[in-house]
Write an enzyme that holds these catalytic residues in place. Structure first.
Site, PDB file in Angstrom:
ATOM      1  N   LYS A  17       0.820  -1.212   0.000  1.00 43.10           N
ATOM      2  CA  LYS A  17       0.000   0.000   0.000  1.00 43.10           C
ATOM      3  C   LYS A  17       0.859   1.270   0.000  1.00 43.10           C
ATOM      4  O   LYS A  17       0.552   2.226  -0.696  1.00 43.10           O
ATOM      5  CB  LYS A  17      -0.863  -0.015   1.274  1.00 43.10           C
ATOM      6  CG  LYS A  17      -2.261   0.415   1.060  1.00 43.10           C
ATOM      7  CD  LYS A  17      -3.215  -0.052   2.168  1.00 43.10           C
ATOM      8  CE  LYS A  17      -2.587  -0.428   3.475  1.00 43.10           C
ATOM      9  NZ  LYS A  17      -2.553   0.654   4.458  1.00 43.10           N
ATOM     10  N   ARG A  92      -9.702   1.729   9.946  1.00 40.67           N
ATOM     11  CA  ARG A  92      -9.317   0.331  10.107  1.00 40.67           C
ATOM     12  C   ARG A  92     -10.358  -0.443  10.904  1.00 40.67           C
ATOM     13  O   ARG A  92     -10.191  -1.640  11.109  1.00 40.67           O
ATOM     14  CB  ARG A  92      -8.005   0.267  10.866  1.00 40.67           C
ATOM     15  CG  ARG A  92      -6.790  -0.122  10.026  1.00 40.67           C
ATOM     16  CD  ARG A  92      -5.635  -0.135  10.998  1.00 40.67           C
ATOM     17  NE  ARG A  92      -4.445  -0.778  10.554  1.00 40.67           N
ATOM     18  CZ  ARG A  92      -3.428  -0.188   9.941  1.00 40.67           C
ATOM     19  NH1 ARG A  92      -3.504   1.069   9.590  1.00 40.67           N
ATOM     20  NH2 ARG A  92      -2.335  -0.862   9.654  1.00 40.67           N
ATOM     21  N   ARG A 131      11.043  -7.701   5.647  1.00 38.79           N
ATOM     22  CA  ARG A 131      11.071  -6.241   5.644  1.00 38.79           C
ATOM     23  C   ARG A 131      11.906  -5.638   6.771  1.00 38.79           C
ATOM     24  O   ARG A 131      12.551  -4.608   6.576  1.00 38.79           O
ATOM     25  CB  ARG A 131       9.631  -5.733   5.727  1.00 38.79           C
ATOM     26  CG  ARG A 131       9.452  -4.307   5.347  1.00 38.79           C
ATOM     27  CD  ARG A 131       8.021  -3.996   5.008  1.00 38.79           C
ATOM     28  NE  ARG A 131       7.192  -3.907   6.202  1.00 38.79           N
ATOM     29  CZ  ARG A 131       5.935  -3.482   6.189  1.00 38.79           C
ATOM     30  NH1 ARG A 131       5.364  -3.152   5.051  1.00 38.79           N
ATOM     31  NH2 ARG A 131       5.238  -3.419   7.291  1.00 38.79           N
ATOM     32  N   ARG A 133      11.132  -4.147   9.832  1.00 36.23           N
ATOM     33  CA  ARG A 133      10.757  -3.025  10.690  1.00 36.23           C
ATOM     34  C   ARG A 133      10.668  -3.551  12.117  1.00 36.23           C
ATOM     35  O   ARG A 133      10.526  -4.750  12.324  1.00 36.23           O
ATOM     36  CB  ARG A 133       9.386  -2.501  10.226  1.00 36.23           C
ATOM     37  CG  ARG A 133       9.158  -1.033  10.441  1.00 36.23           C
ATOM     38  CD  ARG A 133       7.945  -0.556   9.665  1.00 36.23           C
ATOM     39  NE  ARG A 133       6.704  -1.073  10.240  1.00 36.23           N
ATOM     40  CZ  ARG A 133       5.512  -0.922   9.672  1.00 36.23           C
ATOM     41  NH1 ARG A 133       5.410  -0.301   8.513  1.00 36.23           N
ATOM     42  NH2 ARG A 133       4.437  -1.409  10.237  1.00 36.23           N
ATOM     43  N   ARG A 144      -0.801  -8.656  13.570  1.00 34.12           N
ATOM     44  CA  ARG A 144      -1.298  -7.596  12.670  1.00 34.12           C
ATOM     45  C   ARG A 144      -2.211  -8.178  11.610  1.00 34.12           C
ATOM     46  O   ARG A 144      -3.207  -7.564  11.222  1.00 34.12           O
ATOM     47  CB  ARG A 144      -0.139  -6.824  12.056  1.00 34.12           C
ATOM     48  CG  ARG A 144       0.373  -5.817  13.083  1.00 34.12           C
ATOM     49  CD  ARG A 144       1.640  -5.067  12.741  1.00 34.12           C
ATOM     50  NE  ARG A 144       1.921  -4.794  11.385  1.00 34.12           N
ATOM     51  CZ  ARG A 144       3.106  -5.000  10.811  1.00 34.12           C
ATOM     52  NH1 ARG A 144       4.101  -5.526  11.510  1.00 34.12           N
ATOM     53  NH2 ARG A 144       3.296  -4.700   9.562  1.00 34.12           N
TER      54      ARG A 144
HETATM   55  P1  ADP Z   1       0.825  -1.946   8.439  1.00 36.68           P
HETATM   56  O1  ADP Z   1       2.116  -2.235   7.768  1.00 36.68           O
HETATM   57  O2  ADP Z   1       0.484  -2.938   9.508  1.00 36.68           O
HETATM   58  O3  ADP Z   1      -0.283  -1.649   7.494  1.00 36.68           O
HETATM   59  P2  ADP Z   1       0.834   0.838   9.416  1.00 36.68           P
HETATM   60  O4  ADP Z   1       2.111   1.517   9.166  1.00 36.68           O
HETATM   61  O5  ADP Z   1      -0.344   1.259   8.630  1.00 36.68           O
HETATM   62  O6  ADP Z   1       1.138  -0.700   9.300  1.00 36.68           O
HETATM   63  O7  ADP Z   1       0.448   0.931  10.965  1.00 36.68           O
HETATM   64  C1  ADP Z   1       1.328   0.473  11.957  1.00 36.68           C
HETATM   65  C2  ADP Z   1       0.584   0.307  13.268  1.00 36.68           C
HETATM   66  O8  ADP Z   1      -0.011   1.556  13.654  1.00 36.68           O
HETATM   67  C3  ADP Z   1      -0.589  -0.674  13.241  1.00 36.68           C
HETATM   68  O9  ADP Z   1      -0.171  -1.994  13.436  1.00 36.68           O
HETATM   69  C4  ADP Z   1      -1.455  -0.135  14.385  1.00 36.68           C
HETATM   70  O10 ADP Z   1      -0.957  -0.522  15.643  1.00 36.68           O
HETATM   71  C5  ADP Z   1      -1.271   1.349  14.280  1.00 36.68           C
HETATM   72  N1  ADP Z   1      -2.324   1.988  13.444  1.00 36.68           N
HETATM   73  C6  ADP Z   1      -2.165   2.610  12.248  1.00 36.68           C
HETATM   74  N2  ADP Z   1      -3.334   3.071  11.784  1.00 36.68           N
HETATM   75  C7  ADP Z   1      -4.271   2.740  12.695  1.00 36.68           C
HETATM   76  C8  ADP Z   1      -5.689   2.921  12.790  1.00 36.68           C
HETATM   77  N3  ADP Z   1      -6.386   3.551  11.826  1.00 36.68           N
HETATM   78  N4  ADP Z   1      -6.319   2.440  13.887  1.00 36.68           N
HETATM   79  C9  ADP Z   1      -5.651   1.820  14.852  1.00 36.68           C
HETATM   80  N5  ADP Z   1      -4.336   1.598  14.823  1.00 36.68           N
HETATM   81  C10 ADP Z   1      -3.639   2.051  13.759  1.00 36.68           C
END
Ligand code: ADP
Length: 186
Positions: A17, A92, A131, A133, A144
């Site tokens: 994404k 989400r 990856r 991270r 996740r």
């Molecule tokens: P991913 O690679 O899991 O899509 P993101 O970079 O989008 O990761 O988000 C990393 C973390 O930030 C998520 O695992 C969650 O803990 C938190 N997070 C991000 N966006 C949201 C959201 N809209 N609601 C709740 N938690 C979120």
């Protein structure tokens, strides 16, 4: 002339994404609103919100809805969002989607599209494991993916019912996937 576009981008962790989001925001001149990036910046700056969010992020869990909804409400009010934006990582949960609907109804600025990037689970696990991270350990990755399936996938039906969902195949080269995204949005 590029028309103003307000969109939501949905996809499981590891779907690619972020890469596609960067190309989309350039092409359609949208502000890029990544909640993951916002939360990581808050965590690194050790703000109160950041410190709280980190306890959930590092366990692979979603941060509580009220925290993230407030961050987005504030962000959507900034000037760079007037000419369109791409929401990356938000909403989400159904509660977040409903909160977003209320905010946008109040502003009179409906979404133009909800784009879903589809990638099979085995492939996600493979990509995430490579990856590196801090929240990419196998157990956190598993969490996740579970959170995505349980809390975020129901949004697909939510937006399908509103007739705004467009789904594209997330397997292939970056260019191929980007071409699919543009075709779906046009
Ligand atoms: P991913 O690679 O899991 O899509 P993101 O970079 O989008 O990761 O988000 C990393 C973390 O930030 C998520 O695992 C969650 O803990 C938190 N997070 C991000 N966006 C949201 C959201 N809209 N609601 C709740 N938690 C979120």
């Amino acid at each position: 002339m590029v028309r103003i576009m307000r969109m939501v981008f949905i996809g499981p962790p590891g779907a690619g994404k972020g890469t596609q989001a960067e190309r989309l925001v350039k092409t359609y001149k949208m502000a890029h609103l990544s909640t993951g990036d916002m939360l990581r910046a808050a965590r690194d700056a050790k703000t109160e919100v950041g410190v709280k969010a980190d306890t959930f992020m590092s366990a692979g869990q979603l941060v509580p809805d009220d925290i993230i909804i407030e961050i987005i409400a504030e962000r959507l009010g900034s000037p760079d969002c007037r000419d369109g934006y791409l929401l990356d990582g938000f909403p989400r949960t159904i509660a977040q989607a409903e909160a977003l609907d209320r905010m946008l109804a109040e502003k009179g600025t409906p979404l133009d599209a909800v784009l879903e990037l589809q990638v099979p689970e085995e492939e996600l696990f493979r990509r995430l494991a490579g990856r590196g991270r801090a929240d990419d350990t196998p157990e956190v990755i598993r969490q996740r993916l579970v959170a995505y399936r349980k809390q975020t996938e129901p949004l697909l039906d939510y937006y399908r019912q509103k007739k705004s969902l467009k789904s594209i195949d997330g397997l292939g080269t970056v260019d191929e996937i980007f071409a699919r995204a543009k075709a779906a949005l046009n």
